[in-house]
Design a protein around this motif. Sequence first.
Motif, PDB file in Angstrom:
ATOM      1  N   ASP A   8       0.826  -1.207   0.000  1.00 41.61           N
ATOM      2  CA  ASP A   8       0.000   0.000   0.000  1.00 41.61           C
ATOM      3  C   ASP A   8       0.862   1.259   0.000  1.00 41.61           C
ATOM      4  OD1 ASP A   8      -2.538  -1.294   0.082  1.00 41.61           O
ATOM      5  OD2 ASP A   8      -2.251  -1.676   2.215  1.00 41.61           O
ATOM      6  N   HIS A   9       2.185   1.086  -0.140  1.00 38.52           N
ATOM      7  CA  HIS A   9       3.152   2.176  -0.285  1.00 38.52           C
ATOM      8  C   HIS A   9       3.459   2.926   1.010  1.00 38.52           C
ATOM      9  CE1 HIS A   9       2.902   1.300  -4.500  1.00 38.52           C
ATOM     10  NE2 HIS A   9       1.587   1.465  -4.435  1.00 38.52           N
ATOM     11  N   GLU A  10       3.350   2.230   2.150  1.00 36.83           N
ATOM     12  CA  GLU A  10       3.855   2.771   3.403  1.00 36.83           C
ATOM     13  C   GLU A  10       5.224   2.158   3.672  1.00 36.83           C
ATOM     14  OE1 GLU A  10      -0.482   2.945   3.444  1.00 36.83           O
ATOM     15  OE2 GLU A  10       0.698   1.130   3.636  1.00 36.83           O
ATOM     16  N   TRP A  11       6.048   2.912   4.372  1.00 40.80           N
ATOM     17  CA  TRP A  11       7.313   2.356   4.867  1.00 40.80           C
ATOM     18  C   TRP A  11       7.259   2.374   6.391  1.00 40.80           C
ATOM     19  CZ3 TRP A  11       9.763   5.745   8.060  1.00 40.80           C
ATOM     20  CH2 TRP A  11       9.602   7.106   7.825  1.00 40.80           C
ATOM     21  N   ILE A  12       7.999   1.452   6.998  1.00 42.09           N
ATOM     22  CA  ILE A  12       8.141   1.423   8.451  1.00 42.09           C
ATOM     23  C   ILE A  12       9.598   1.155   8.761  1.00 42.09           C
ATOM     24  CG2 ILE A  12       7.364  -0.990   8.551  1.00 42.09           C
ATOM     25  CD1 ILE A  12       6.288  -0.305  11.429  1.00 42.09           C
ATOM     26  N   ASN A  13      10.199   2.072   9.491  1.00 36.38           N
ATOM     27  CA  ASN A  13      11.594   1.965   9.898  1.00 36.38           C
ATOM     28  C   ASN A  13      11.593   1.461  11.337  1.00 36.38           C
ATOM     29  OD1 ASN A  13      14.337   2.183  10.162  1.00 36.38           O
ATOM     30  ND2 ASN A  13      14.442   4.299   9.459  1.00 36.38           N
ATOM     31  N   ASN A  17      11.218  -2.515  19.084  1.00 35.83           N
ATOM     32  CA  ASN A  17       9.803  -2.791  18.849  1.00 35.83           C
ATOM     33  C   ASN A  17       9.022  -1.513  18.515  1.00 35.83           C
ATOM     34  OD1 ASN A  17       9.806  -1.628  21.416  1.00 35.83           O
ATOM     35  ND2 ASN A  17       8.097  -2.868  22.134  1.00 35.83           N
ATOM     36  N   VAL A  18       9.737  -0.472  18.070  1.00 39.15           N
ATOM     37  CA  VAL A  18       9.101   0.789  17.669  1.00 39.15           C
ATOM     38  C   VAL A  18       9.335   1.010  16.181  1.00 39.15           C
ATOM     39  CG1 VAL A  18       9.064   3.294  17.979  1.00 39.15           C
ATOM     40  CG2 VAL A  18       9.366   1.795  19.961  1.00 39.15           C
ATOM     41  N   GLY A  19       8.253   1.332  15.487  1.00 43.29           N
ATOM     42  CA  GLY A  19       8.358   1.617  14.061  1.00 43.29           C
ATOM     43  C   GLY A  19       7.943   3.040  13.768  1.00 43.29           C
ATOM     44  N   THR A  20       8.681   3.698  12.900  1.00 40.90           N
ATOM     45  CA  THR A  20       8.334   5.018  12.390  1.00 40.90           C
ATOM     46  C   THR A  20       7.724   4.801  11.015  1.00 40.90           C
ATOM     47  OG1 THR A  20      10.163   6.009  13.604  1.00 40.90           O
ATOM     48  CG2 THR A  20       9.203   7.317  11.810  1.00 40.90           C
ATOM     49  N   VAL A  21       6.538   5.372  10.762  1.00 41.80           N
ATOM     50  CA  VAL A  21       5.767   5.076   9.553  1.00 41.80           C
ATOM     51  C   VAL A  21       5.566   6.333   8.710  1.00 41.80           C
ATOM     52  CG1 VAL A  21       3.558   4.198   8.675  1.00 41.80           C
ATOM     53  CG2 VAL A  21       4.560   3.216  10.762  1.00 41.80           C
ATOM     54  N   GLY A  22       5.677   6.162   7.400  1.00 40.80           N
ATOM     55  CA  GLY A  22       5.393   7.220   6.442  1.00 40.80           C
ATOM     56  C   GLY A  22       5.002   6.613   5.117  1.00 40.80           C
ATOM     57  N   ILE A  23       4.861   7.447   4.100  1.00 40.79           N
ATOM     58  CA  ILE A  23       4.580   6.921   2.760  1.00 40.79           C
ATOM     59  C   ILE A  23       5.842   7.007   1.912  1.00 40.79           C
ATOM     60  CG2 ILE A  23       2.121   7.416   2.868  1.00 40.79           C
ATOM     61  CD1 ILE A  23       2.618   9.777   0.910  1.00 40.79           C
ATOM     62  N   GLU A  63      -6.022   7.116   1.727  1.00 41.43           N
ATOM     63  CA  GLU A  63      -5.914   6.565   3.068  1.00 41.43           C
ATOM     64  C   GLU A  63      -4.526   5.965   3.272  1.00 41.43           C
ATOM     65  OE1 GLU A  63      -8.464   5.565   0.945  1.00 41.43           O
ATOM     66  OE2 GLU A  63      -9.899   6.990   1.791  1.00 41.43           O
ATOM     67  N   ILE A  64      -4.055   6.041   4.493  1.00 41.42           N
ATOM     68  CA  ILE A  64      -2.792   5.429   4.892  1.00 41.42           C
ATOM     69  C   ILE A  64      -3.141   4.311   5.865  1.00 41.42           C
ATOM     70  CG2 ILE A  64      -0.543   5.842   5.957  1.00 41.42           C
ATOM     71  CD1 ILE A  64      -1.149   7.427   3.298  1.00 41.42           C
ATOM     72  N   TYR A  65      -2.537   3.155   5.667  1.00 39.40           N
ATOM     73  CA  TYR A  65      -2.853   1.977   6.466  1.00 39.40           C
ATOM     74  C   TYR A  65      -1.684   1.612   7.376  1.00 39.40           C
ATOM     75  CZ  TYR A  65      -6.452   1.788   2.937  1.00 39.40           C
ATOM     76  OH  TYR A  65      -7.494   2.125   2.107  1.00 39.40           O
ATOM     77  N   SER A  66      -2.010   1.091   8.530  1.00 35.30           N
ATOM     78  CA  SER A  66      -0.959   0.686   9.461  1.00 35.30           C
ATOM     79  C   SER A  66      -0.315  -0.610   8.966  1.00 35.30           C
ATOM     80  CB  SER A  66      -1.532   0.472  10.863  1.00 35.30           C
ATOM     81  OG  SER A  66      -0.492   0.140  11.746  1.00 35.30           O
ATOM     82  N   ASP A 103       3.319  -7.223  17.601  1.00 37.61           N
ATOM     83  CA  ASP A 103       3.752  -8.544  17.144  1.00 37.61           C
ATOM     84  C   ASP A 103       4.756  -8.368  16.008  1.00 37.61           C
ATOM     85  OD1 ASP A 103       4.076 -11.140  16.259  1.00 37.61           O
ATOM     86  OD2 ASP A 103       1.948 -11.478  15.817  1.00 37.61           O
ATOM     87  N   THR A 104       6.035  -8.447  16.335  1.00 38.11           N
ATOM     88  CA  THR A 104       7.072  -8.206  15.320  1.00 38.11           C
ATOM     89  C   THR A 104       7.053  -9.250  14.202  1.00 38.11           C
ATOM     90  OG1 THR A 104       8.706  -9.358  16.688  1.00 38.11           O
ATOM     91  CG2 THR A 104       8.627  -6.937  16.865  1.00 38.11           C
ATOM     92  N   SER A 105       6.377 -10.378  14.391  1.00 40.61           N
ATOM     93  CA  SER A 105       6.304 -11.368  13.308  1.00 40.61           C
ATOM     94  C   SER A 105       5.508 -10.822  12.120  1.00 40.61           C
ATOM     95  CB  SER A 105       5.706 -12.687  13.801  1.00 40.61           C
ATOM     96  OG  SER A 105       4.323 -12.551  14.057  1.00 40.61           O
ATOM     97  N   GLU A 106       4.679  -9.779  12.339  1.00 39.44           N
ATOM     98  CA  GLU A 106       3.940  -9.169  11.233  1.00 39.44           C
ATOM     99  C   GLU A 106       4.873  -8.524  10.212  1.00 39.44           C
ATOM    100  OE1 GLU A 106      -0.319  -8.032  13.310  1.00 39.44           O
ATOM    101  OE2 GLU A 106       1.224  -6.479  13.196  1.00 39.44           O
ATOM    102  N   LEU A 107       6.074  -8.189  10.625  1.00 35.11           N
ATOM    103  CA  LEU A 107       7.041  -7.584   9.700  1.00 35.11           C
ATOM    104  C   LEU A 107       7.429  -8.552   8.591  1.00 35.11           C
ATOM    105  CD1 LEU A 107       9.292  -5.865  12.385  1.00 35.11           C
ATOM    106  CD2 LEU A 107       7.655  -4.730  10.854  1.00 35.11           C
ATOM    107  N   GLU A 108       7.313  -9.842   8.856  1.00 34.72           N
ATOM    108  CA  GLU A 108       7.680 -10.856   7.865  1.00 34.72           C
ATOM    109  C   GLU A 108       6.811 -10.783   6.617  1.00 34.72           C
ATOM    110  OE1 GLU A 108       7.577 -14.597   9.952  1.00 34.72           O
ATOM    111  OE2 GLU A 108       8.964 -13.847  11.486  1.00 34.72           O
ATOM    112  N   GLY A 109       5.608 -10.225   6.722  1.00 32.41           N
ATOM    113  CA  GLY A 109       4.728 -10.103   5.574  1.00 32.41           C
ATOM    114  C   GLY A 109       4.978  -8.866   4.734  1.00 32.41           C
ATOM    115  N   LEU A 110       5.947  -8.053   5.137  1.00 30.05           N
ATOM    116  CA  LEU A 110       6.267  -6.827   4.411  1.00 30.05           C
ATOM    117  C   LEU A 110       7.449  -7.056   3.472  1.00 30.05           C
ATOM    118  CD1 LEU A 110       5.870  -4.336   7.392  1.00 30.05           C
ATOM    119  CD2 LEU A 110       4.220  -4.815   5.567  1.00 30.05           C
TER     120      LEU A 110
END
Length: 124
Positions: A8-13, A17-23, A63-66, A103-110
């Motif tokens: 969906d064209h978001e990035w997460i750095n 266990n903290v992510g910074t999110v943008g497009i 819209e921006i999605y988490s 749940d950091t395992s969700e990062l595996e789907g990115l």
Amino acid sequence: MTIYFSEDHEWINVDGNVGTVGITNYAQNALGDIVFVEVPGVGDEFEKGDEVAVVESVKAASEIYSPVTGEVTAINEDLEDNAALVNTSPDVDGWFFKITISDTSELEGLLDEAGYKAFTAGLE
């Protein structure tokens, strides 16, 4: 720190266990001149894939999605007065919010950077 991308064209750095999110740069180019950004509130909780923010440009609203499940711990207040930061610096100064990842395992789907580049190349 490790950066991931959604389709969906978001990035997460991610740092711990903290992510910074943008497009992504791709997304801001597609949207055109950003004129308004609505960010979530600190303390708001979201599931992966929930609508979490809105970006308005001269072309459209989007819209921006988490990209992950978690709680918002900080927002980029600079966007309120200067939404154009998303255009000029989408991956540094134009970040939207910080989220504690449940749940950091969700990062595996990115996607990683190479995977995202391949994904966007297929869109052109």
